[in-house]
Motif scaffolding. Structure first.
Motif, PDB file in Angstrom:
ATOM      1  N   LEU A   1      -5.936   4.340   9.398  1.00 49.15           N
ATOM      2  CA  LEU A   1      -6.848   5.456   9.601  1.00 49.15           C
ATOM      3  C   LEU A   1      -6.971   6.602   8.667  1.00 49.15           C
ATOM      4  O   LEU A   1      -7.976   7.258   8.764  1.00 49.15           O
ATOM      5  CB  LEU A   1      -6.100   6.179  11.008  1.00 49.15           C
ATOM      6  CG  LEU A   1      -5.841   5.527  12.156  1.00 49.15           C
ATOM      7  CD1 LEU A   1      -5.345   6.314  13.573  1.00 49.15           C
ATOM      8  CD2 LEU A   1      -7.075   4.393  12.594  1.00 49.15           C
ATOM      9  N   ASN A   2      -6.241   6.636   7.511  1.00 48.09           N
ATOM     10  CA  ASN A   2      -6.498   7.309   6.328  1.00 48.09           C
ATOM     11  C   ASN A   2      -7.736   6.783   5.572  1.00 48.09           C
ATOM     12  O   ASN A   2      -8.305   7.404   4.823  1.00 48.09           O
ATOM     13  CB  ASN A   2      -5.272   7.670   5.518  1.00 48.09           C
ATOM     14  CG  ASN A   2      -4.240   8.293   6.260  1.00 48.09           C
ATOM     15  OD1 ASN A   2      -4.193   9.489   6.438  1.00 48.09           O
ATOM     16  ND2 ASN A   2      -3.397   7.372   6.822  1.00 48.09           N
ATOM     17  N   VAL A   3      -7.929   5.404   5.800  1.00 49.36           N
ATOM     18  CA  VAL A   3      -8.937   4.714   5.160  1.00 49.36           C
ATOM     19  C   VAL A   3     -10.249   4.496   5.598  1.00 49.36           C
ATOM     20  O   VAL A   3     -11.432   4.457   5.333  1.00 49.36           O
ATOM     21  CB  VAL A   3      -8.314   3.327   4.492  1.00 49.36           C
ATOM     22  CG1 VAL A   3      -9.325   2.609   3.658  1.00 49.36           C
ATOM     23  CG2 VAL A   3      -7.189   3.450   3.606  1.00 49.36           C
ATOM     24  N   MET A   4     -10.280   4.204   7.082  1.00 49.43           N
ATOM     25  CA  MET A   4     -11.436   3.860   7.932  1.00 49.43           C
ATOM     26  C   MET A   4     -12.487   4.835   7.753  1.00 49.43           C
ATOM     27  O   MET A   4     -13.618   4.621   7.378  1.00 49.43           O
ATOM     28  CB  MET A   4     -10.766   3.572   9.231  1.00 49.43           C
ATOM     29  CG  MET A   4     -12.099   3.291   9.967  1.00 49.43           C
ATOM     30  SD  MET A   4     -11.626   2.495  11.771  1.00 49.43           S
ATOM     31  CE  MET A   4     -11.107   1.026  11.361  1.00 49.43           C
ATOM     32  N   PRO A   5     -12.194   6.048   7.776  1.00 52.62           N
ATOM     33  CA  PRO A   5     -13.239   6.965   7.914  1.00 52.62           C
ATOM     34  C   PRO A   5     -14.129   7.267   6.306  1.00 52.62           C
ATOM     35  O   PRO A   5     -15.304   7.675   6.444  1.00 52.62           O
ATOM     36  CB  PRO A   5     -12.422   8.707   7.855  1.00 52.62           C
ATOM     37  CG  PRO A   5     -11.400   8.233   8.572  1.00 52.62           C
ATOM     38  CD  PRO A   5     -10.869   6.894   7.835  1.00 52.62           C
TER      39      PRO A   5
ATOM     40  N   ARG B   1      -3.760   0.201   1.867  1.00 45.60           N
ATOM     41  CA  ARG B   1      -5.497  -0.107   1.265  1.00 45.60           C
ATOM     42  C   ARG B   1      -6.160  -0.784   2.596  1.00 45.60           C
ATOM     43  O   ARG B   1      -7.196  -1.063   2.316  1.00 45.60           O
ATOM     44  CB  ARG B   1      -5.162  -1.194  -0.007  1.00 45.60           C
ATOM     45  CG  ARG B   1      -4.619  -0.737  -1.235  1.00 45.60           C
ATOM     46  CD  ARG B   1      -5.156  -1.767  -2.123  1.00 45.60           C
ATOM     47  NE  ARG B   1      -4.505  -3.174  -2.176  1.00 45.60           N
ATOM     48  CZ  ARG B   1      -3.099  -3.381  -2.428  1.00 45.60           C
ATOM     49  NH1 ARG B   1      -2.397  -2.386  -3.054  1.00 45.60           N
ATOM     50  NH2 ARG B   1      -2.671  -4.548  -2.259  1.00 45.60           N
ATOM     51  N   SER B   2      -5.385  -1.217   3.551  1.00 44.89           N
ATOM     52  CA  SER B   2      -5.951  -1.888   4.472  1.00 44.89           C
ATOM     53  C   SER B   2      -7.186  -0.771   5.319  1.00 44.89           C
ATOM     54  O   SER B   2      -6.866   0.482   5.626  1.00 44.89           O
ATOM     55  CB  SER B   2      -5.043  -2.315   5.764  1.00 44.89           C
ATOM     56  OG  SER B   2      -5.537  -2.741   6.927  1.00 44.89           O
TER      57      SER B   2
ATOM     58  N   GLU C   1       5.223  -3.206  -2.211  1.00 40.95           N
ATOM     59  CA  GLU C   1       4.201  -4.173  -2.262  1.00 40.95           C
ATOM     60  C   GLU C   1       3.546  -4.260  -0.822  1.00 40.95           C
ATOM     61  O   GLU C   1       2.339  -4.182  -0.587  1.00 40.95           O
ATOM     62  CB  GLU C   1       4.697  -5.581  -2.773  1.00 40.95           C
ATOM     63  CG  GLU C   1       3.605  -6.422  -2.963  1.00 40.95           C
ATOM     64  CD  GLU C   1       3.684  -7.824  -3.422  1.00 40.95           C
ATOM     65  OE1 GLU C   1       3.220  -8.653  -3.379  1.00 40.95           O
ATOM     66  OE2 GLU C   1       5.138  -7.937  -3.867  1.00 40.95           O
ATOM     67  N   GLU C   2       4.450  -4.211   0.176  1.00 43.72           N
ATOM     68  CA  GLU C   2       3.975  -4.420   1.640  1.00 43.72           C
ATOM     69  C   GLU C   2       3.363  -3.000   1.998  1.00 43.72           C
ATOM     70  O   GLU C   2       2.172  -3.044   2.422  1.00 43.72           O
ATOM     71  CB  GLU C   2       5.117  -4.591   2.507  1.00 43.72           C
ATOM     72  CG  GLU C   2       4.953  -4.839   4.014  1.00 43.72           C
ATOM     73  CD  GLU C   2       5.919  -4.933   4.901  1.00 43.72           C
ATOM     74  OE1 GLU C   2       5.577  -5.187   6.155  1.00 43.72           O
ATOM     75  OE2 GLU C   2       7.013  -4.670   4.551  1.00 43.72           O
TER      76      GLU C   2
ATOM     77  N   PRO D   1       1.338   4.227   5.641  1.00 49.98           N
ATOM     78  CA  PRO D   1       1.564   4.390   4.321  1.00 49.98           C
ATOM     79  C   PRO D   1       0.155   5.126   3.518  1.00 49.98           C
ATOM     80  O   PRO D   1      -0.973   4.609   3.792  1.00 49.98           O
ATOM     81  CB  PRO D   1       1.894   3.157   3.709  1.00 49.98           C
ATOM     82  CG  PRO D   1       2.262   2.399   4.918  1.00 49.98           C
ATOM     83  CD  PRO D   1       1.549   2.689   6.079  1.00 49.98           C
ATOM     84  N   VAL D   2       0.562   5.926   2.954  1.00 53.92           N
ATOM     85  CA  VAL D   2      -0.773   6.764   1.995  1.00 53.92           C
ATOM     86  C   VAL D   2      -0.252   6.636   0.496  1.00 53.92           C
ATOM     87  O   VAL D   2       0.812   7.054   0.058  1.00 53.92           O
ATOM     88  CB  VAL D   2      -0.882   7.935   2.710  1.00 53.92           C
ATOM     89  CG1 VAL D   2      -2.220   8.624   1.742  1.00 53.92           C
ATOM     90  CG2 VAL D   2      -1.073   8.141   4.106  1.00 53.92           C
TER      91      VAL D   2
END
Length: 1428
Positions: A466-470, A461-462, A454-455, A444-445
């Motif tokens: 893989l869109n957030v980690m970099p 945001r986690s 909500e889930e 999810p993005v």
């Protein structure tokens, strides 16, 4: 992987399963596991089970075009072999032949390895001269012997040697064709792979998200249309008419027309025989017959037929000089149909060559080096559903089983077999490097395109998204503004079985993380970074042909090599199977490859942490040596982080400072060298604003940022400061430096980084000073502490020990103020002890704040000193001190101590009373209560001593109780009497009342009494009775004592029961209502009762039936039994008289026949319904005759007399023929009567069920029972009765024999025997006469013949005459008395039947009785009773 070598899986890589707490910080957890995982290169991470992100891809809109992968072209060594086979196949095609690869030892011959080994051995001539072909065969893996060496020589000389000669430039014999040999029929025709042609397809230009810039693509060649539009190009001879440079390709004007290289090859299973086609076409199109020796293609013939075609003239023009004259010197190439003059060739030919001829251009194609290898795009576009259906169908068909049942080990071995096979061409498709920015990520993005639940918001945001980690704060890539596809923006991968990703390392040697959303596993192989150069060295060593023309082959992700080969050359390799929902992380410069086990969907992205910065700099140096393009500028990234140090994480700031320091030092050295070279001009340049194409070093292709060298004359070129000598040859004064920052600016940036990195140290010093303040120099306000904590948060300091201590100090300040306020105000919920107060005061002294209101502590200390002055105060003093302490505002420790002393005294006194002599009985419950109370009493030496005594006593008591409980349990093994007595005696010494011991003691008393009773019984005058022994056995079994006598008693009782069962089977009838004792004893009471009520059906007890008790039978003489015999006889005589007075059936001679027929019909109905024959009762039939009295009722059914009744021979009562079984007149079927005229031998003796109560065994059987009885050491009532019965039977038998052996009786018996003989003769004679009369009459009518002529007895009965003998009155009386006594006996004796027949023969024939028995038997023959 040679021949039949089976793939051996490498060892597994580390697998980590983080907890939720560890999983909350992704990069922190990766840094934690790095020391372990980095040693393997790759690792697998299993998230917590509840972490399951939803799949966010829009499945219906997801469409992609996969890549085509031919498996055996991926493997390095196999690709080298295929390239070699393509070249040699092309060579033989030029020679007019097709390449056929032979088979040796059931496997295809490896021509490449053969040629390589022969070259290593010195060449063909050397190998032949020195006879090394056997060694060549051995190196190729063939077994010794079988003359394989000569076969290899023949194949090499026939196929490879001409090609090698051609490659070396030597002349070939004309014509050159491979000679056929005897096994030519098993050769496999080789179909060229044409790898360079297929891989020349460029990727689509439509995508704008490529990781590499368009500068990597070569400039397109000009088309014919471009030449016509550009007059300058027309002037150039190279684009005009005439010979062209070799390799020059013009794109035709018709752009829709595909090149030959663009035409996809035919399917692998389709074999096109070009030579046959050419021959057929040549034969069909040969118009003038002049081209027999000159082969021509279809295109050539088409042009020659159409003379008006403008290309017709061009086809006869020399490609070198452009002229078409001198046709006799014009040669036509058999490969490309081009024309050349013999004198235009280099070197010129004096004579036209014979046979097939190839032009220089075609010859050069055989020697042309292999082009760079790449993947070809498929032509079909897929959706996820259509690709999945294709992938599952392919896998199921390939393995011939459902996809979910194929083992991963089987797929892995088959994959490595296929990539190493030259024969099998398996093609798969792989949806790789699909841009998530265009098609959507699997995670999810939160990009505003759609509303998230909500889930989904939580997973969006986690940090593991893989869109957030970099772009996490700890990641370096978050400081790059551009969205680098594959590095900052994830790429998607849709795989099928066997689709592979080749050996590679990530761009800039960064980390990578791969998440498998769903589908079948993905198999990974990894090599640690320390072995990266070793892997490159091994691959270059094993396949130098690939790296010769493509040095950066490993960076193209197109080559794999078997892990077993790498491991054999010392490269450490690990593997893992990544299942759905699992992460795989690759570490910097860790080579990795793998393949998919089936249809799946994965997502991958790169990330860089602080520890990567030195590795990234090393990668740039490596790229510089390889002249490889960079994805981004490492210097630009470092300087961008250094420009804003306050935004950096502390660890990242420290790492950036170290990296920036090295970069600044190197830049200073390079600029100094440039200055020494004489370059003095400089110009500031904002390199970050330039496209990457305009700021690349012309020599090493590195993206410049800090500085570059340029020339005013050569404006389109620049170089980095490492290659200043490679820019141009212009004078030095034309060169100038383009820089981004001055050295001073770089030093300033470095200083700010240092301040940021060292800001923590200054803050830590302030914290230490605040925490170590002494009295008089303390911080007065809490706000000062808060300011220090807020400063740490603002500067993003990591969590550390000082910050934790400072936070703890702040908590202590608030807690101390709160508790002191409660204490002084008196509103505390519980009283504070002195130790708590002292701790509070001590805490306040150590805090950087001043505490007030501490005066009350002196009063508490004074009271404590006075209370502890006396070590053991009396009880009254303790009570007084407690009352005084209760008035204090806090609970002093002395108060608790005094209260504890008071409780100790009470408890110890209770223990002394309990264990003392006046304590009475002590139970386990009392001991446990004392122990529990003692645990709550403050401990002291006396308390501990008393507790130890109580514990010891309780332990001993419980142990003995447990022993007694074990002895009392019947399920356990019983113990001897002596053992139990010892247990009880020892347990009685314990001063505790134990219930189990008391129970065991009672059991011992019962056991002793049991033994005493047994001894009394066994020591008696006679054997013990069975009931006494059974009572003892029942009592003994219930006792928890093992007694040897009990086993003996059980055996005796069992043997007695066995004997009684055997006697019961001997005497009792089936389903008998009588017991064995009833049958063996005389019938006294029952006989008397039948005198009063002859139809009584009540079940009588033994006493009522026998007239004697079991105690009477205990007497060995059994006098009561003798008396009962006499009473039985008298009672039977009275019963006979009573029954003889009963009236018989009412019938007359006049109405006998009708009444008999009517009665038989009613009897038949009764027998059909399986019920006893009803009595003839007028009242039951609706009549009005008076009811019968009790004395008129007969039979067991209690009905009145009626026809077909018979008297019992013993009791003289009437019985109906359908209620009881009557005897067969002619005897049993197994021993029929020999002469029916001897009516006295007819069996008319009938005993009713009341008189014959048993089977009446023979005397011999009874004697066998008595013998067994004598061996029993037990007395049974049945045994005593049987002895009496046997004695009675023997006595009667003796009297009967004596009576029958008199001369009178013997004479009568002889007389009866003579009469039987006479009757037999007369009957035989009569039968013969009747037979003759019947034969004369010829009577053929069928008659029903009864067994033994029962029906014939009916008319015979009235004709019977008698008596046939005469008895004296005294003899008759004697025999009748013997008969009466014999019928009473429940024993079968032969003398009984003899006496009955004598009395029968001495009396008139009983016509009515005989007629009744015959009629009953006839009726039963026609209407047998229904068996229930």
């Amino acid at each position: 992987m040679e021949g039949g070598d089976e793939f051996v899986p490498p060892p597994e890589c580390p697998v980590f399963e983080p907890s939720w707490e560890e999983f909350a910080d992704p990069l922190g957890y990766i840094a934690k596991i790095r020391p372990i995982a980095e040693k393997s290169g790759i690792c697998k991470i299993r998230p917590p089970p509840d972490w399951q992100p939803p799949f966010a891809v829009e499945v219906d809109n997801f469409r992609f075009t996969p890549r085509i992968q031919r498996l055996n072209e991926l493997e390095a060594e196999t690709r080298v072999k295929l390239n070699y086979l393509d070249r040699i196949a092309k060579f033989w095609e030029i020679q007019g032949s097709s390449l056929k690869i032979p088979h040796i030892e059931r496997r295809i011959l490896d021509l490449f390895s053969l040629a390589k080994i022969v070259t290593e051995e010195g060449g063909f001539e050397t190998v032949c001269k020195e006879r090394r072909w056997a060694r060549v065969a051995q190196k190729l893996g063939y077994p010794p012997g079988k003359n394989i060496g000569s076969l290899l020589r023949s194949h090499y000389e026939r196929i490879v040697y001409p090609f090698e000669m051609f490659q070396s430039g030597a002349s070939l014999p004309v014509p050159c064709k491979p000679r056929p040999y005897e096994s030519d029929d098993v050769d496999k025709e080789y179909k060229p792979h044409s790898i360079p042609l297929r891989q020349s397809v460029q990727p689509s230009k439509m995508s704008s998200y490529g990781r590499r810039a368009n500068r990597l693509q070569p400039e397109p060649e000009p088309t014919e249309e471009d030449i016509e539009k550009n007059p300058e190009l027309k002037k150039l001879q190279i684009y005009g008419a005439g010979p062209k440079m070799m390799g020059l390709g013009l794109v035709p004007r018709d752009k829709a027309r595909k090149k030959d290289s663009d035409i996809p090859p035919p399917p692998p299973n389709l074999i096109v025989k070009d030579e046959v086609k050419k021959k057929e076409e040549g034969g069909a199109d040969d118009l003038d017959g002049s081209g027999k020796d000159e082969p021509c293609t279809k295109m050539t013939m088409r042009l020659r037929r159409n003379i008006t075609n403008p290309q017709f003239v061009d086809s006869f023009v020399c490609r070198m000089c452009g002229r078409g004259d001198e046709d006799e010197k014009l040669l036509l190439c058999d490969g490309c149909d081009d024309n050349y003059h013999t004198f235009c060739l280099l070197p010129p030919l004096s004579d036209p060559p014979k046979g097939n001829w190839r032009c220089p251009k075609c010859v050069a194609e055989c020697k042309k080096p292999a082009e760079a290898f790449g993947f070809e795009q498929a032509t079909r576009e897929y959706t996820l559903q259509s690709f999945g259906e294709m992938a599952d169908t392919f896998k199921a068909d390939y393995f011939n089983m459902p996809v979910h049942m194929v083992p991963t080990e089987l797929v892995e071995k088959e994959f490595w077999r296929l990539v190493s096979s030259i024969e099998e061409d398996v093609t798969v498709e792989y949806g790789a490097d699909i841009h998530s920015k265009e098609f959507g990520s699997g995670f999810p993005v939160n990009n505003g395109k759609r509303h998230l639940s909500e889930e989904e918001e939580e997973y969006a945001r986690s940090g593991w998204n893989l869109n957030v980690m970099p772009v996490l704060e700890q990641s370096v890539l978050c400081h790059i503004n551009a969205d680098i596809s594959g590095m900052k923006v994830p790429w998607l991968y849709v795989g099928m079985v066997f689709s592979a990703f080749c050996w590679h390392i990530e761009d800039h040697w960064s980390y990578s993380i791969n998440y498998l959303h769903w589908g079948e596993p993905k198999t990974w192989y990894g090599v640690p970074s320390v072995a990266a150069e070793k892997l490159e060295e091994v691959m270059k060593k094993l396949t130098p042909e690939l790296f010769e023309f493509q040095p950066d082959l490993l960076h193209q992700l197109v080559t794999i090599m078997n892990p077993n080969i790498l491991m054999a050359h010392g490269v450490p390799v690990v593997r893992t199977n990544q299942c759905a929902g699992e992460f795989v992380i690759t570490f910097p410069r860790a080579y990795h490859s793998g393949f998919n086990q089936g249809y799946n969907f994965a997502e991958a992205v790169n990330f860089c942490t602080a520890d990567w910065l030195p590795t990234g700099r090393s990668c740039i140096e490596h790229y510089r040596r390889l002249r490889r393009y960079c994805v981004f500028s490492h210097e630009e990234l470092t300087c961008k982080m250094a420009a804003c140090p306050e935004k950096l994480d502390l660890n990242l700031a420290a790492a950036t400072h170290r990296e920036m320091f090295i970069i600044v030092q190197e830049e200073r050295k390079l600029r100094k060298a440039l200055l020494e070279k004489g370059v003095t001009e400089a110009e500031r340049e904002a390199f970050e604003l330039l496209p990457d194409d305009e700021r690349q070093c012309d020599k090493c292709k590195t993206t410049c940022f800090l500085s570059a060298l340029a020339c005013t004359n050569c404006t389109e070129r620049l170089v980095c400061l490492y290659h200043t000598q490679d820019l141009c040859s212009c004078p030095t004064d034309k060169l100038y430096l383009r820089y981004r920052y001055t050295l001073d600016e770089l030093l300033a940036m470095l200083h700010r980084l240092k301040v940021r990195a060292e800001s923590f140290d200054s803050w830590a010093n302030r914290v230490k000073e605040a925490l170590e303040q002494e009295e008089g120099n303390k911080i007065g306000q809490t706000s000062d502490v808060l300011l220090i904590i807020e400063e740490a948060a603002d500067r993003k300091f990591p969590d550390n020990e000082l910050l934790q201590r400072l936070t703890g100090v702040l908590d202590d300040i608030h807690r101390c103020r709160s508790r002191s306020t409660e204490l002084l105000n008196g509103n505390q919920t519980s009283r504070m002890s002195l130790q708590d107060l002292r701790t509070l005061v001590e805490t306040m002294h150590n805090l950087p704040c001043v505490i007030e209101q501490l005066g009350e502590v002196q009063k508490i200390e004074a009271f404590d000193s006075r209370a502890q002055a006396a070590p053991s105060p009396p009880a009254a003093d303790i009570q007084a001190l407690l009352e005084e302490g209760a008035l204090l505002p806090v609970v002093a420790p002395a108060c608790e101590l005094l209260a504890g002393l008071q409780e100790q005294g009470r408890w110890l006194e209770q223990v002394r009373r309990t264990l003392g002599p006046e304590g009475g009985e002590v139970t386990l419950a009392v001991l446990r209560n004392l122990m529990e109370a003692g645990c709550n009493v403050p401990q002291s030496v006396s308390v501990e001593t008393a507790m130890a005594e109580l514990q010891e006593l309780l332990t001993i008591a419980e142990r003995w109780e447990e022993k007694a409980q074990i002895c009392l349990e019947h399920s356990r093994q019983k113990h001897p009497l002596s053992t139990l007595e010892a247990i009880v005696n020892e347990a009685q010494l314990i001063p505790v009342q134990l219930p189990n011991i008391l129970s065991l003691q009672a059991c011992l008393s019962q056991a002793r009494a049991w033994v005493t009773d047994l001894e009394e019984i066994q020591n008696g005058e006679h054997y013990p009775c069975l009931d006494d022994l059974e009572g003892l056995v029942a009592i003994g079994r219930d006792l928890p004592v093992r007694m040897e006598e009990l086993r003996q008693l059980e055996l005796q009782v069992a043997s007695a029961h066995s004997w009684r069962d055997k006697a019961s089977k001997t005497f009792l009838k089936k389903s008998s209502q009588h017991s064995l004792l009833e049958v063996l004893c005389p019938r006294v009471a029952k006989s008397k009762k039948r005198e009063e009520d002859c139809v009584s059906s009540e079940a009588d007890s033994d006493v009522n039936v026998l007239g004697l008790t079991a105690q009477d039978l205990r007497d060995p003489g059994v006098m009561a039994f003798k008396e009962c015999e006499r009473q039985e006889k008298e009672a039977l005589l009275r019963l006979q008289q009573l029954n003889l007075d009963k009236p018989g059936p009412e019938c007359t001679n006049g109405d006998r026949e009708p009444r008999d027929i009517k009665q038989e019909r009613r009897w038949s109905n009764s027998m059909d319904s399986d019920t006893p024959l009803p009595s003839v009762n007028p009242q039951q039939n609706g009549g009005s005759s008076p009811s019968h009295t009790t004395s008129q009722l007969v039979c067991v059914c209690g009905g009145p007399p009626r026809p077909l009744v018979h008297r019992c021979h013993l009791c003289k009562d009437w019985f109906h023929g359908g209620c009881v079984p009557f005897p067969s007149v002619l005897g049993p079927a197994e021993a029929p009567l020999s002469n029916i005229l001897c009516w006295w031998d007819w069996d008319t003796r009938f005993l009713c069920p009341r008189c014959q109560r048993s089977r009446r065994p023979r005397l011999e059987t009874i004697l066998a029972l008595l013998v067994a009885l004598q061996r029993l050491p037990v007395r049974l009532p049945e045994g005593e009765a049987l002895q009496c019965l046997t004695e009675r039977a023997i006595n009667w038998q003796g009297r009967a024999k004596q009576a029958l052996e008199t001369p009178e009786i013997q004479g009568l018996l002889e007389r009866l025997q003579e009469l039987r003989q006479t009757e037999i003769k007369e009957e035989k004679k009569t039968d013969e006469q009747q037979q003759e009369e019947e034969e004369k009459k010829g009577n053929k009518e069928e008659v029903i013949v009864l067994s033994d002529s029962e029906e014939s007895l009916v008319p015979l009965v009235p004709c019977l005459k008698g008596p046939v003998i005469e008895l004296a009155p005294s003899t008759r009386t004697q025999l009748e008395e013997l008969q009466l006594e014999g019928d009473i006996l429940e024993v079968t004796l032969d003398q009984t039947q003899t006496i009955y027949r004598l009395l029968q023969a001495a009396s008139p024939p009983p016509h009515q009785t005989l007629l009744t028995l015959v009629q009953v038997e006839v009726f039963l023959f026609f209407f047998p009773p229904i068996q229930s």
